[in-house]
Design an enzyme around this catalytic site. Structure first.
Site, PDB file in Angstrom:
ATOM      1  CB  SER A   1      -0.957   0.003   1.200  1.00  0.00           C
ATOM      2  OG  SER A   1      -0.240   0.031   2.417  1.00  0.00           O
ATOM      3  CG  HIS A   2       2.085   3.291   2.419  1.00  0.00           C
ATOM      4  ND1 HIS A   2       1.064   2.486   2.888  1.00  0.00           N
ATOM      5  CD2 HIS A   2       1.667   4.563   2.600  1.00  0.00           C
ATOM      6  CE1 HIS A   2       0.090   3.250   3.357  1.00  0.00           C
ATOM      7  NE2 HIS A   2       0.417   4.513   3.192  1.00  0.00           N
TER       8      HIS A   2
ATOM      9  CD  GLU B   1      -2.899  -3.224   2.950  1.00  0.00           C
ATOM     10  OE1 GLU B   1      -3.450  -4.103   2.263  1.00  0.00           O
ATOM     11  OE2 GLU B   1      -1.670  -3.109   3.064  1.00  0.00           O
TER      12      GLU B   1
END
Ligand code: NDP
Ligand code: PYC
Length: 344
Positions: A53-54, A194
């Protein structure tokens, strides 16, 4: 770069390739070399550690924010030395990474001089995980905490309307000859990223992550994102912790809350803009660091956790890192294509 034949919808990249891709995309979209490099480092590190997610996904959001004209791609951070223990860095409405690079050096110096010191980053667009920051500080021998708000996407416990951000809390503890002890989590049940990744993949989210526009539990990521609300982890406990993050990394340092950040975004769908607070503790000033006693007590605590089969936070990440360093990693072909499209 190599397409994996058994997973034809994935692309294998090395850490260096992701770094180079990130710099290219960000520079192409108007960012200065200093900002592009600082951001590419955290994006490559996120993907390397399989924090999906990052990682590479964030190039979509950062570029969108640049193209909307919301964020400065070039403003240089300005350091304000506020006191022997406090340094503030004005990011001047650019992304946070360069401000951290500049301010963290002063933070380390102050923590070593005074024992405890704080870095307040103001006016920054913030999209990244916090573990790279506390991990780096732990590598300098300091215990550290980092907090930041985001956009108001999360309902407080007992409510159904967004008022809080996803508000991560990260902590790092230095260890001899090993990876540091690090945790970093959103105070929402899951990070917004997410939920976005589930939405992109067309998959359901676990119940408990969010509610729909009527306040009812839902497994549909789009229902949460479009008019619904995310939920805090741990009910009222996560809600209170999240509120603490709003206060300490918002009004305390003269900056915005997640509600303010969302209002500033004004429907652009860009990266949140607000402040960040990082606090560093030098164990030597607290009596630790004198060798065997206290550090060993900390190690006994870690052993008591791992000896029974539980894992330390970041262990998965460190294992992924080791794997990525030798083998590279896979990202979905669809994500790779979307990122390449940012070069057009
Ligand atoms: P996760 O729930 O995936 O993980 C949170 C932490 O818990 C990690 O340190 C993780 O270690 C650890 N962990 C997970 N499972 C276990 C387990 N079984 N035993 C021990 N430890 C475990 O993270 P979130 O979805 O909450 O957040 C993801 C990222 O999003 C964070 O890095 C956060 O900083 C970032 N974020 C950034 C925001 C911003 O505004 N900039 C806003 C919100 C989130 P490991 O990684 O090894 O699994
Ligand atoms: O995943 O919640 C999130 C997030 C917000 C800002 C950056 N990441």
């Amino acid at each position: 770069m190599l397409v994996n034949s058994s997973m034809t919808e994935s692309v294998r990249l090395s850490i260096a390739e992701v770094h180079e891709l990130a710099v290219r995309v960000l520079s192409h979209n108007g960012m200065s070399e200093a900002h592009a490099n600082a951001i590419a480092k955290v994006i490559a590190a996120g993907q390397r550690d399989e924090c999906h997610s990052h990682g590479v996904y964030r190039l979509l959001v950062t570029t969108h924010t640049l193209r909307k004209g919301k964020v400065s791609g070039t403003a240089e951070p300005v350091v304000h030395d506020r006191s022997p223990a406090i340094v503030a860095v004005d990011a001047r409405f650019a992304f946070s990474q360069l401000a951290f690079e500049v301010g963290s050096k002063v933070l380390v110096e102050k923590a070593r001089n005074v024992g405890i010191a704080a870095l307040a980053i103001n006016n920054c667009f913030h999209f990244s995980a916090l573990w790279p920051e506390v991990e780096w500080l732990a590598e300098q021998g300091l215990a550290a905490m980092a907090l930041t708000p985001s956009h108001a996407w999360v309902a407080p416990a007992g409510g159904s309307r967004p008022a809080l951000g996803t508000n991560p809390v990260a902590f790092g503890w230095p260890r001899q000859g090993d990876f540091p002890y690090v945790f970093d989590f959103a105070t929402s049940a899951a990070a917004r990223g997410e939920i976005e990744l589930h939405r992109r993949a067309g998959t359901e989210i676990p119940l408990g992550w969010g509610v729909d526009a009527s306040g009812l539990p839902t497994a549909d990521p789009s229902a949460v994102v479009n008019g619904g609300a995310m939920l805090t982890f741990g009910g009222h406990k996560g809600s209170a912790l999240s509120t603490m993050v709003e206060l300490l990394a918002g009004p305390l340092i003269g900056d915005l809350t997640s509600l303010d950040s969302l209002a500033l975004d004004d429907g652009a769908g860009g990266t949140p803009c607000h402040g960040e607070l990082i606090v560093a503790f030098d164990p030597k000033h607290f009596g630790l660091g004198d060798g065997p006693g206290d550090a060993a007590r900390a190690e006994r605590l870690f052993s008591a956790i791992t000896d029974q089969g539980a894992r330390l936070p970041s262990q998965r990440r460190f294992e992924a890192r080791t794997r990525s360093q030798s083998e590279g990693f896979f990202i979905p072909q669809a994500l790779y294509s979307d990122v390449l499209a940012l070069l057009r």
